[in-house]
Design an enzyme around this catalytic site. Structure first.
Site, short mmCIF file in Angstrom:
data_model
loop_
_atom_site.label_atom_id
_atom_site.label_comp_id
_atom_site.label_asym_id
_atom_site.label_seq_id
_atom_site.Cartn_x
_atom_site.Cartn_y
_atom_site.Cartn_z
N VAL A 108 6.00 -27.50 42.49
CA VAL A 108 7.32 -27.02 42.87
C VAL A 108 8.30 -27.26 41.72
CG1 VAL A 108 9.11 -27.05 44.64
CG2 VAL A 108 6.78 -27.73 45.23
N LYS A 109 8.92 -26.20 41.26
CA LYS A 109 9.89 -26.27 40.17
C LYS A 109 11.30 -26.28 40.77
CE LYS A 109 11.73 -23.52 36.35
NZ LYS A 109 11.79 -22.15 35.78
N VAL A 110 12.09 -27.29 40.39
CA VAL A 110 13.45 -27.41 40.93
C VAL A 110 14.44 -27.76 39.83
CG1 VAL A 110 12.77 -28.08 43.28
CG2 VAL A 110 13.07 -29.86 41.52
#
Length: 262
Positions: free
Chosen positions: A176-178
């Protein structure tokens, strides 16, 4: 550092994903300071650096340029996207199928989800189909998880970023890229919320070497497994130097100060 060790997006459980999707998302203006990088070959060459565990591009670039790099670059096929000309509620339509990504030789697929947008239900359904199709083919799935929309008053708040990583876990993403939630404590909370999914920091717009590397160091220290970065690498005059430095910070546990003193 939760994704399995044999995941093609990781090296010893950590990731450094180079992204070159800005031609679609931001247009030629993204390359004004470095016009030579408008040629995708320039950035494909950067993706051969030992530190890069995955290279995120859209279908057109993969079709045209990846055949020359398939032996030296791990392809993360970006399956949806939108242009900077769009002015409605945040939405990123699907532009490539998992089947086509497999034909192109993808090692993994990526998908953007804007939770909080009025079009969230559509994006959740589209991600469901992508995730399940990828699972059938043993392809890792990365989610660009960006809370946005009319209902979002502060899309970088600790609560929003932790929710973003949790959404990735709940919907079946491996990674997950945040965005940076503005403090190490908030990043640690977001990593905890992601359970067994890996969390990587979004590289963001270009800053100074020290500011950028210090941010990456803080994220890794807080439990992030690395980062996905575009402009902070390929907009620099010496991208190899910053990739060398990132290798030290992400994979070797070095500080920003140490890698810049080399």
């Amino acid at each position: 550092m939760k994704v399995s060790e044999d995941n093609p997006l990781t090296r010893n459980g950590r990731s450094l994903i180079l992204a070159h999707d800005h031609g679609l998302e931001h247009g030629p203006a993204a390359f004004e300071d470095v016009p030579e990088r408008l040629d995708p070959r320039e950035v494909f060459e950067m993706a051969t650096h030992d530190a890069v565990t995955g290279f995120a591009v859209h279908k057109g670039l993969a079709e045209t340029y990846y055949p020359s790099y398939e032996d030296s670059v791990s392809l993360l096929a970006k399956l949806n996207g939108t242009s900077g000309l769009w002015s409605g509620e945040p939405y990123s339509p699907q532009t490539c199928s998992v089947e086509r990504a497999v034909e192109l030789g993808a090692d993994a697929v990526g998908y953007t989800v804007y939770a909080g947008s009025n079009r969230e239900p559509e994006m959740f359904e589209e991600f469901r189909d992508v995730q399940e199709s990828a699972r059938d083919r043993d392809l890792p799935v990365a989610m660009w998880s960006y809370p946005r929309g009319q209902a979002m008053k502060n899309h970088r708040s600790p609560e929003a970023i932790a929710y973003a990583t949790r959404i990735g876990l709940e919907l079946g993403a491996d990674l997950v890229k945040v965005k940076w939630p503005r403090s190490p404590e908030a990043m640690s909370r977001a990593v905890d919320a992601a359970g067994e999914a890996n969390v990587v920091l979004s590289g963001g717009s270009k800053t100074t070497d020290y500011e950028f590397l210090s941010l990456v160091e803080a994220a890794v220290d807080a439990g992030a497994s690395g980062l996905a970065v575009g402009r902070n690498v390929w907009q620099r005059e010496d991208p190899e130097r910053i990739l060398d430095a990132l290798e030290g910070v992400v994979f070797e546990g070095e500080s920003a100060s140490d890698v810049l003193e080399r």
